[in-house]
Design a protein around this motif. Structure first.
Motif, PDB file in Angstrom:
ATOM      1  N   GLU A 167      89.774  50.692   1.784  1.00 48.56           N
ATOM      2  CA  GLU A 167      90.004  51.238   0.447  1.00 48.56           C
ATOM      3  C   GLU A 167      90.384  52.718   0.490  1.00 48.56           C
ATOM      4  O   GLU A 167      90.866  53.270  -0.499  1.00 48.56           O
ATOM      5  N   ASN A 168      90.145  53.350   1.627  1.00 47.73           N
ATOM      6  CA  ASN A 168      90.415  54.789   1.772  1.00 47.73           C
ATOM      7  C   ASN A 168      91.392  55.057   2.908  1.00 47.73           C
ATOM      8  O   ASN A 168      91.205  55.978   3.702  1.00 47.73           O
ATOM      9  N   GLN A 169      92.441  54.249   2.969  1.00 47.50           N
ATOM     10  CA  GLN A 169      93.429  54.401   4.041  1.00 47.50           C
ATOM     11  C   GLN A 169      94.004  55.813   4.070  1.00 47.50           C
ATOM     12  O   GLN A 169      94.318  56.392   3.052  1.00 47.50           O
ATOM     13  N   ASP A 170      94.106  56.336   5.278  1.00 45.98           N
ATOM     14  CA  ASP A 170      94.640  57.676   5.563  1.00 45.98           C
ATOM     15  C   ASP A 170      93.689  58.793   5.149  1.00 45.98           C
ATOM     16  O   ASP A 170      94.061  59.959   5.205  1.00 45.98           O
ATOM     17  N   ARG A 171      92.475  58.440   4.720  1.00 43.53           N
ATOM     18  CA  ARG A 171      91.469  59.444   4.409  1.00 43.53           C
ATOM     19  C   ARG A 171      90.280  59.264   5.348  1.00 43.53           C
ATOM     20  O   ARG A 171      89.865  58.139   5.626  1.00 43.53           O
ATOM     21  N   VAL A 172      89.730  60.380   5.803  1.00 43.06           N
ATOM     22  CA  VAL A 172      88.568  60.305   6.685  1.00 43.06           C
ATOM     23  C   VAL A 172      87.335  59.955   5.859  1.00 43.06           C
ATOM     24  O   VAL A 172      87.051  60.588   4.836  1.00 43.06           O
ATOM     25  N   VAL A 173      86.630  58.935   6.301  1.00 46.54           N
ATOM     26  CA  VAL A 173      85.360  58.559   5.669  1.00 46.54           C
ATOM     27  C   VAL A 173      84.244  59.082   6.576  1.00 46.54           C
ATOM     28  O   VAL A 173      84.122  58.657   7.726  1.00 46.54           O
ATOM     29  N   THR A 174      83.464  60.002   6.075  1.00 43.43           N
ATOM     30  CA  THR A 174      82.433  60.620   6.898  1.00 43.43           C
ATOM     31  C   THR A 174      81.277  59.661   7.157  1.00 43.43           C
ATOM     32  O   THR A 174      81.079  58.685   6.421  1.00 43.43           O
ATOM     33  N   ARG A 175      80.534  59.948   8.200  1.00 41.97           N
ATOM     34  CA  ARG A 175      79.346  59.135   8.484  1.00 41.97           C
ATOM     35  C   ARG A 175      78.358  59.222   7.324  1.00 41.97           C
ATOM     36  O   ARG A 175      77.698  58.242   6.985  1.00 41.97           O
ATOM     37  N   GLU A 176      78.269  60.406   6.712  1.00 43.79           N
ATOM     38  CA  GLU A 176      77.351  60.572   5.592  1.00 43.79           C
ATOM     39  C   GLU A 176      77.738  59.666   4.420  1.00 43.79           C
ATOM     40  O   GLU A 176      76.881  59.052   3.782  1.00 43.79           O
ATOM     41  N   LYS A 177      79.050  59.581   4.151  1.00 44.85           N
ATOM     42  CA  LYS A 177      79.494  58.720   3.050  1.00 44.85           C
ATOM     43  C   LYS A 177      79.225  57.257   3.373  1.00 44.85           C
ATOM     44  O   LYS A 177      78.808  56.484   2.494  1.00 44.85           O
ATOM     45  N   LEU A 178      79.465  56.865   4.627  1.00 47.71           N
ATOM     46  CA  LEU A 178      79.183  55.484   5.021  1.00 47.71           C
ATOM     47  C   LEU A 178      77.703  55.167   4.848  1.00 47.71           C
ATOM     48  O   LEU A 178      77.339  54.104   4.335  1.00 47.71           O
ATOM     49  N   LEU A 179      76.854  56.096   5.260  1.00 49.99           N
ATOM     50  CA  LEU A 179      75.408  55.878   5.105  1.00 49.99           C
ATOM     51  C   LEU A 179      75.028  55.798   3.626  1.00 49.99           C
ATOM     52  O   LEU A 179      74.242  54.930   3.221  1.00 49.99           O
ATOM     53  N   ASP A 180      75.587  56.694   2.820  1.00 55.53           N
ATOM     54  CA  ASP A 180      75.273  56.702   1.388  1.00 55.53           C
ATOM     55  C   ASP A 180      75.739  55.424   0.699  1.00 55.53           C
ATOM     56  O   ASP A 180      75.012  54.816  -0.092  1.00 55.53           O
ATOM     57  N   ASP A 181      76.996  55.019   0.988  1.00 59.05           N
ATOM     58  CA  ASP A 181      77.584  53.883   0.280  1.00 59.05           C
ATOM     59  C   ASP A 181      77.113  52.532   0.795  1.00 59.05           C
ATOM     60  O   ASP A 181      77.009  51.571   0.020  1.00 59.05           O
ATOM     61  N   VAL A 182      76.858  52.436   2.098  1.00 61.00           N
ATOM     62  CA  VAL A 182      76.525  51.139   2.689  1.00 61.00           C
ATOM     63  C   VAL A 182      75.026  50.956   2.861  1.00 61.00           C
ATOM     64  O   VAL A 182      74.478  49.894   2.548  1.00 61.00           O
ATOM     65  N   ILE A 213      87.340  60.180  14.138  1.00 65.16           N
ATOM     66  CA  ILE A 213      87.589  61.601  13.926  1.00 65.16           C
ATOM     67  C   ILE A 213      86.340  62.311  14.438  1.00 65.16           C
ATOM     68  O   ILE A 213      85.302  62.329  13.766  1.00 65.16           O
ATOM     69  N   ARG A 214      86.449  62.828  15.628  1.00 63.34           N
ATOM     70  CA  ARG A 214      85.275  63.326  16.342  1.00 63.34           C
ATOM     71  C   ARG A 214      84.479  64.340  15.518  1.00 63.34           C
ATOM     72  O   ARG A 214      85.028  65.292  14.959  1.00 63.34           O
ATOM     73  N   GLY A 215      83.187  64.087  15.440  1.00 60.87           N
ATOM     74  CA  GLY A 215      82.290  64.983  14.736  1.00 60.87           C
ATOM     75  C   GLY A 215      82.301  64.846  13.227  1.00 60.87           C
ATOM     76  O   GLY A 215      81.541  65.525  12.535  1.00 60.87           O
ATOM     77  N   VAL A 216      83.162  63.960  12.697  1.00 56.50           N
ATOM     78  CA  VAL A 216      83.275  63.829  11.234  1.00 56.50           C
ATOM     79  C   VAL A 216      83.017  62.407  10.777  1.00 56.50           C
ATOM     80  O   VAL A 216      82.087  62.130  10.022  1.00 56.50           O
TER      81      VAL A 216
END
Length: 224
Positions: A167-182, A213-216
């Protein structure tokens, strides 16, 4: 943005005539001279519509149609000299969207293309819960993921991660967002759990589409 049409036709003169008419009408045209090349071009360019001859070398049009239909809902119009009822029924059984017999008039072919594309666009709203990316088809209603037409098994969190990335093609999804959303805001565990899930998703998909994306975080490049 112009629609892309893949023309799979073994007769060079017919290919060139179709190409000229389509380009004059503003379409982008991809050509293939046999069934195998047609499938390769389809997977490379992911066209908006396929014009498919039936009497093809290497792999005939019926087989190509069946294979493409397993991988995609792309509109397919069959072009053929076979005008008997049995051949037409076989074409529709292979889930073609339309069937035009040779010899044909290019203005008539253009009208068929316009009609099929119009129906396909009208059906987009009904498929709003389906996300397609290259060989991947993710259906949020049925909770299924197909790769090249083959169903793969993902856990609930793996499914949600893949959905978020698509759903967020070409945008970096941070680990924090993945943790928050999932996982939810109440998750206080190690962020490395995201890495483990991404590793499992990559292995199951068998498709190299998730970039680290290393570190992000992670990103899926937008499909060309």
């Amino acid at each position: 943005m112009p629609k892309t049409i893949l023309v799979i036709e073994d007769e060079g003169s017919i290919r060139n005539i179709i190409k000229a008419f389509l380009e004059d009408a503003g379409y982008t045209v991809i050509l293939a001279a046999d069934g195998l090349e047609g499938m390769e071009q389809f997977r490379k360019y992911r066209p908006d519509l396929v014009l498919l001859d039936l009497m093809l070398p290497k792999t005939d049009g019926f087989a190509v149609c069946e294979i493409l239909r397993k991988e995609s809902h792309v509109p397919i119009i069959m072009l053929t000299a076979l005008d008997d009822d049995a051949s037409q029924m076989k074409g529709f059984d292979a889930l073609a969207d339309d069937y035009i017999t040779k010899p044909f008039s290019m203005p008539v072919v253009m009208k068929h293309i316009e009609a099929v594309l119009r129906r396909a666009e009208q059906g987009v709203a009904a498929e709003s819960n389906v996300i397609r990316y290259k060989e991947i088809t993710l259906d949020t209603d049925c909770f299924t993921v197909l790769v090249g037409g083959e169903r793969i098994s993902l856990t609930t969190r793996e499914f949600e991660i893949l959905k978020l990335l698509l759903e967020n093609q070409d945008r970096v999804v941070t680990r924090e967002k993945l943790l928050d959303d999932v996982w939810g805001y109440d998750y206080f565990g190690d962020e490395k759990i995201v890495n483990t899930h991404i590793k499992n998703i990559r292995k199951k998909l068998g498709v190299d589409c998730i970039e680290t994306i290393r570190g992000v975080g992670y990103k899926i490049a937008k499909e060309n």
